[in-house]
Every structure is written in structure tokens, then in C-alpha cells.
Motif scaffolding. Structure first.
Motif, PDB file in Angstrom:
ATOM      1  N   ILE A 120      12.825  18.710  78.289  1.00  0.00           N
ATOM      2  CA  ILE A 120      13.492  19.700  77.550  1.00  0.00           C
ATOM      3  C   ILE A 120      12.494  19.723  75.917  1.00  0.00           C
ATOM      4  CG2 ILE A 120      15.489  20.743  76.172  1.00  0.00           C
ATOM      5  CD1 ILE A 120      17.169  19.283  78.172  1.00  0.00           C
ATOM      6  N   LYS A 121      11.960  20.802  75.890  1.00  0.00           N
ATOM      7  CA  LYS A 121      11.055  20.823  74.833  1.00  0.00           C
ATOM      8  C   LYS A 121      11.802  21.288  73.379  1.00  0.00           C
ATOM      9  CE  LYS A 121       6.648  23.290  73.752  1.00  0.00           C
ATOM     10  NZ  LYS A 121       6.022  24.319  74.131  1.00  0.00           N
ATOM     11  N   LYS A 122      12.608  22.049  73.336  1.00  0.00           N
ATOM     12  CA  LYS A 122      13.076  22.394  72.229  1.00  0.00           C
ATOM     13  C   LYS A 122      14.709  22.466  72.458  1.00  0.00           C
ATOM     14  CE  LYS A 122      13.295  26.929  69.402  1.00  0.00           C
ATOM     15  NZ  LYS A 122      12.803  28.408  69.632  1.00  0.00           N
ATOM     16  N   ILE A 123      15.294  21.979  71.306  1.00  0.00           N
ATOM     17  CA  ILE A 123      16.549  21.818  71.519  1.00  0.00           C
ATOM     18  C   ILE A 123      17.390  22.231  70.154  1.00  0.00           C
ATOM     19  CG2 ILE A 123      16.827  19.330  70.960  1.00  0.00           C
ATOM     20  CD1 ILE A 123      18.545  18.788  73.201  1.00  0.00           C
ATOM     21  N   PRO A 124      18.633  22.498  70.000  1.00  0.00           N
ATOM     22  CA  PRO A 124      18.907  23.229  68.761  1.00  0.00           C
ATOM     23  C   PRO A 124      19.525  21.870  68.067  1.00  0.00           C
ATOM     24  CG  PRO A 124      20.636  23.654  70.194  1.00  0.00           C
ATOM     25  CD  PRO A 124      19.218  23.295  71.252  1.00  0.00           C
ATOM     26  N   ILE A 125      19.771  22.111  66.712  1.00  0.00           N
ATOM     27  CA  ILE A 125      20.200  20.905  66.052  1.00  0.00           C
ATOM     28  C   ILE A 125      21.890  21.060  66.292  1.00  0.00           C
ATOM     29  CG2 ILE A 125      18.505  20.808  64.411  1.00  0.00           C
ATOM     30  CD1 ILE A 125      20.160  22.340  62.413  1.00  0.00           C
ATOM     31  N   ALA A 126      22.553  19.860  66.084  1.00  0.00           N
ATOM     32  CA  ALA A 126      24.015  19.783  66.203  1.00  0.00           C
ATOM     33  C   ALA A 126      24.567  20.546  65.030  1.00  0.00           C
ATOM     34  CB  ALA A 126      24.418  18.422  66.503  1.00  0.00           C
ATOM     35  N   PRO A 127      25.737  21.307  65.176  1.00  0.00           N
ATOM     36  CA  PRO A 127      26.592  21.545  64.148  1.00  0.00           C
ATOM     37  C   PRO A 127      26.661  20.420  63.046  1.00  0.00           C
ATOM     38  CG  PRO A 127      27.424  22.412  66.079  1.00  0.00           C
ATOM     39  CD  PRO A 127      26.350  21.295  66.562  1.00  0.00           C
ATOM     40  N   LYS A 128      27.268  20.863  61.815  1.00  0.00           N
ATOM     41  CA  LYS A 128      27.602  19.979  60.808  1.00  0.00           C
ATOM     42  C   LYS A 128      28.680  18.814  61.195  1.00  0.00           C
ATOM     43  CE  LYS A 128      26.226  22.293  56.591  1.00  0.00           C
ATOM     44  NZ  LYS A 128      26.555  22.918  55.357  1.00  0.00           N
TER      45      LYS A 128
ATOM     46  N   LYS B 100      28.424  16.657  63.477  1.00  0.00           N
ATOM     47  CA  LYS B 100      28.556  16.349  64.969  1.00  0.00           C
ATOM     48  C   LYS B 100      26.895  15.864  65.523  1.00  0.00           C
ATOM     49  CE  LYS B 100      32.401  18.307  65.520  1.00  0.00           C
ATOM     50  NZ  LYS B 100      33.619  17.874  66.178  1.00  0.00           N
ATOM     51  N   LYS B 101      27.179  15.062  66.249  1.00  0.00           N
ATOM     52  CA  LYS B 101      25.668  14.641  66.764  1.00  0.00           C
ATOM     53  C   LYS B 101      25.670  14.863  68.163  1.00  0.00           C
ATOM     54  CE  LYS B 101      26.787   9.582  66.784  1.00  0.00           C
ATOM     55  NZ  LYS B 101      26.896   8.650  66.273  1.00  0.00           N
ATOM     56  N   ILE B 102      24.347  14.963  68.655  1.00  0.00           N
ATOM     57  CA  ILE B 102      24.195  15.147  70.162  1.00  0.00           C
ATOM     58  C   ILE B 102      24.424  13.944  70.949  1.00  0.00           C
ATOM     59  CG2 ILE B 102      22.515  15.763  71.846  1.00  0.00           C
ATOM     60  CD1 ILE B 102      21.360  17.818  69.860  1.00  0.00           C
ATOM     61  N   LYS B 103      25.421  14.031  71.942  1.00  0.00           N
ATOM     62  CA  LYS B 103      25.352  12.747  72.670  1.00  0.00           C
ATOM     63  C   LYS B 103      24.675  12.717  73.916  1.00  0.00           C
ATOM     64  CE  LYS B 103      29.488  10.536  74.802  1.00  0.00           C
ATOM     65  NZ  LYS B 103      30.655  10.651  75.675  1.00  0.00           N
ATOM     66  N   THR B 104      24.891  13.807  74.711  1.00  0.00           N
ATOM     67  CA  THR B 104      23.662  14.168  75.832  1.00  0.00           C
ATOM     68  C   THR B 104      23.467  15.568  75.907  1.00  0.00           C
ATOM     69  OG1 THR B 104      25.607  14.469  77.460  1.00  0.00           O
ATOM     70  CG2 THR B 104      24.825  12.057  77.143  1.00  0.00           C
ATOM     71  N   ALA B 105      22.069  15.408  76.423  1.00  0.00           N
ATOM     72  CA  ALA B 105      21.874  17.151  76.795  1.00  0.00           C
ATOM     73  C   ALA B 105      21.534  17.121  78.513  1.00  0.00           C
ATOM     74  CB  ALA B 105      20.794  17.478  76.032  1.00  0.00           C
TER      75      ALA B 105
ATOM     76  N   GLU C  32      14.307  25.138  75.209  1.00  0.00           N
ATOM     77  CA  GLU C  32      13.138  25.532  76.049  1.00  0.00           C
ATOM     78  C   GLU C  32      12.924  24.430  76.674  1.00  0.00           C
ATOM     79  OE1 GLU C  32       8.684  26.469  74.737  1.00  0.00           O
ATOM     80  OE2 GLU C  32      10.114  27.065  73.441  1.00  0.00           O
TER      81      GLU C  32
ATOM     82  N   GLU D 119      29.262  14.806  69.638  1.00  0.00           N
ATOM     83  CA  GLU D 119      30.430  13.991  69.428  1.00  0.00           C
ATOM     84  C   GLU D 119      30.452  13.983  67.869  1.00  0.00           C
ATOM     85  OE1 GLU D 119      29.748  10.000  70.834  1.00  0.00           O
ATOM     86  OE2 GLU D 119      27.704  10.018  70.449  1.00  0.00           O
TER      87      GLU D 119
ATOM     88  N   ASN E  19      26.914  14.996  57.015  1.00  0.00           N
ATOM     89  CA  ASN E  19      26.062  16.320  56.013  1.00  0.00           C
ATOM     90  C   ASN E  19      26.758  16.742  54.963  1.00  0.00           C
ATOM     91  OD1 ASN E  19      24.125  16.330  57.710  1.00  0.00           O
ATOM     92  ND2 ASN E  19      24.592  18.155  58.906  1.00  0.00           N
TER      93      ASN E  19
ATOM     94  N   LEU F 103      23.594  21.752  79.044  1.00  0.00           N
ATOM     95  CA  LEU F 103      24.790  21.666  78.378  1.00  0.00           C
ATOM     96  C   LEU F 103      24.778  20.457  77.470  1.00  0.00           C
ATOM     97  CD1 LEU F 103      28.010  21.932  78.072  1.00  0.00           C
ATOM     98  CD2 LEU F 103      28.236  20.307  79.847  1.00  0.00           C
TER      99      LEU F 103
ATOM    100  N   ARG G 236      26.420  17.928  74.952  1.00  0.00           N
ATOM    101  CA  ARG G 236      27.729  17.399  74.570  1.00  0.00           C
ATOM    102  C   ARG G 236      27.459  16.825  73.286  1.00  0.00           C
ATOM    103  NH1 ARG G 236      31.439  16.519  78.775  1.00  0.00           N
ATOM    104  NH2 ARG G 236      30.466  17.323  80.771  1.00  0.00           N
TER     105      ARG G 236
END
Lengths: 147, 147
Positions: A118-126, A128-133, B117, B140, B147, B136, B138
Motif C-alpha cells: 500500500i503506497k498511500k494511506i490516509p491519516i487516522a482521525p484525531k 485514533k491510531k491505525i491498528k492494521t490495514a 493507493e 484504535e 492530538n 479496511l 482498523r
DNA sequence: CTGATTGCAAATGCTTTGCATACAA
DNA sequence: TTGTATGCAAAGCATTTGCAATCAG
């Protein structure tokens, strides 16, 4: 190979113990089925029930199968996969990875982590943090090109 | 804005008709709820049932809600999303896109297609072709950095 | 009219629960 | 012995189905 199995078996007892789970006959049998062969697979509670019935080793009640699957999941030995609607699938592969889902026969196959990038990935909302993609690739029959 | 709604409404009737679905009172009401506001959202059959009950416009039987959701899905006006276990979620966004799934509150949010991407993707197994590839993510809670 | 659609209630399928019995430590 | 785990049958959900009543064209 036999030795391997024995070792696996012993290590399963230890794993269960270290997770606070008593190594009962039922749990050991279930673990033998799930982790005895060392290939990863996906299954539902009912799949497991059938496998055990077919092996016709002493039967285990469905309730116990559900209990055990949830215990194993809680201890990190299984992952739960939510893909095809109404059934709960479990996955013996607990590492981060991706999936093919074949809509023609409702079957799920692993894709190893390094087959996808995965080249581009959005940032997590405030907050929150990304656990898995994880990537889910849905397949359909290719009627024009059956290879 | 009122005009817009009227247009939407009219276009919904046309859409239904063109898909071979009779624009019945129940279907129109459901479509009004789902497509009246033009933001995308995710919901279960029961969610929709509650919304309609609360709006206390004439009630619609749950069976009809299920029927209608499946009809709308079949016609491509809704997508089905399988993410959180045992319930069937529908999505009014039928374009190809990705999702955040927030495990803290079981909520699903859209990620537009261009925010992700995928660089490398495996080839489909023989006789199959890739239908969609969805990511997807995920989430947490991030307790260290709110922030 | 005539077939499509609705609504109810019953049925289904998967999963969980309650509780008495059996088991591991 | 003592708390855990098991197994059964019953309960719980979400969803589907059968069928008579109703509606749209």
C-alpha cells in the motif's frame, strides 16, 4: 515429523497453561486439529465440529467448541475474520495479512503480507491510531479467460 | 433545496421504475430516508427500522425492509459491507472505496478511493478475476497522542 | 384484472446462556 | 476439595420464508 507433532503437542499444553487455560481433553483435541498441521486455515465453528466428528475422535459439544474458540482468540492464538456476512470465521494465521475472498464459493484464502504494497494511506482521525490495514480482494469467476 | 428534494424524489421514482421496481409507498419512504439527505451512511436493517419508526411516518414491516434493502442492493443502489461480525451493514455509497473501522465504538467511516493507493497486488488464481480490492483500516484509541 | 408487493407470524441458522455434572489442580 | 470446564437443552438474535391480503399498473 512425529517428534514435531509431539513437540507441538507439548508446546500447546504449555501455551494453554501459560494463558491460564487448563489443558483439557477437549481443548487439546481442538488445538491438535487447528495447530497440528502447520498450514494456516479458515473455518467456522461448525466446520471444526464436522472435522472433529469425521475424525471420530470423541465428540465435543458445539457449546464447548464455541467456548474454546473464543478462549483461543482471547489468548491470541486465533483471529476472527468478518467477511462473508452472517457466519463467524476464524483464522489460524494471526499475523497481519490480506485475503482473497472468492464470491463464487464463499471461500477465503490468505495473501501474505509481502504480496501487497500500500503506497498511500490516509491519516487516522484525531485521537485514533491505525491498528492494521488489510486488503480484501474479492474474486469472481473469469468466464472469458479460464487460463 | 426543496426543489432538490423534489427532484431527488422524482428521480428515485424513475430509478425504481427503470430497475423494474414498482415505486410503492414503502419503497419510496425507505429511499427518502436513504437517499434524501445526500451524505453517505452505513446502517443495518434494524437501524433503518428505528429511523422510520422515529420519524413516525407510517410503519413498515421488518420483512419489507429486508426485502427492499435486498432489492436496492440487487439494483446497485446499495452496497453490503461485512465487517463487524454478525450483522449485515449496508452502505449508501456504492462507488468503490475503502473504510475505517473504529474498534472502540464499532463505527464504520468511508475513505474515498483516492486517499489510498495500492502499489502491488497479487494476480488472481486461475479462472478467477479480481472484482474489487478494498482496504479496511482498523482504528484504535490513541491514548498517547490525542492530538 | 393480474402479477408484484406487503405484513405477519412461524421457521431457520448461528451463537450464547443457564445450570447440573464432570474434571483438573 | 474447589473453582473451571463441559454438555445439553433452551433461549436469543438477525434474517428468511410461506402465505393470505393488498396494491400498482
Amino acid at each position: 515429523m512425529e517428534d514435531n507433532k509431539k513437540n507441538n503437542f507439548k508446546s500447546i499444553i504449555d501455551k494453554l497453561r501459560s494463558s491460564g487455560l487448563r489443558p483439557t481433553r477437549q481443548r487439546l483435541l481442538i488445538c491438535k486439529v487447528l495447530f497440528g498441521e502447520n498450514k494456516d486455515f479458515h473455518f467456522t465453528a461448525e466446520d471444526l465440529d464436522k472435522i472433529i466428528k469425521n475424525n471420530n475422535e470423541a465428540k465435543i459439544s458445539l457449546a464447548t467448541i464455541y467456548n474454546t474458540l473464543h478462549s483461543l482468540k482471547k489468548c491470541g492464538y486465533l483471529n476472527e475474520v468478518s467477511i462473508s456476512g452472517n457466519k463467524t470465521y476464524f483464522d489460524t494465521n494471526t499475523t497481519s495479512h490480506h485475503h482473497f475472498f472468492d464470491e463464487a464459493n464463499n471461500s477465503l484464502t490468505d495473501i501474505s503480507e509481502n504480496e501487497v504494497e500500500i503506497k498511500k494511506i490516509p491519516i487516522a482521525p484525531k485521537g485514533k491510531k491505525i491498528k492494521t490495514a488489510q486488503v480484501l480482494i474479492r474474486l469472481e469467476n473469469d468466464n472469458h479467460n479460464q487460463n
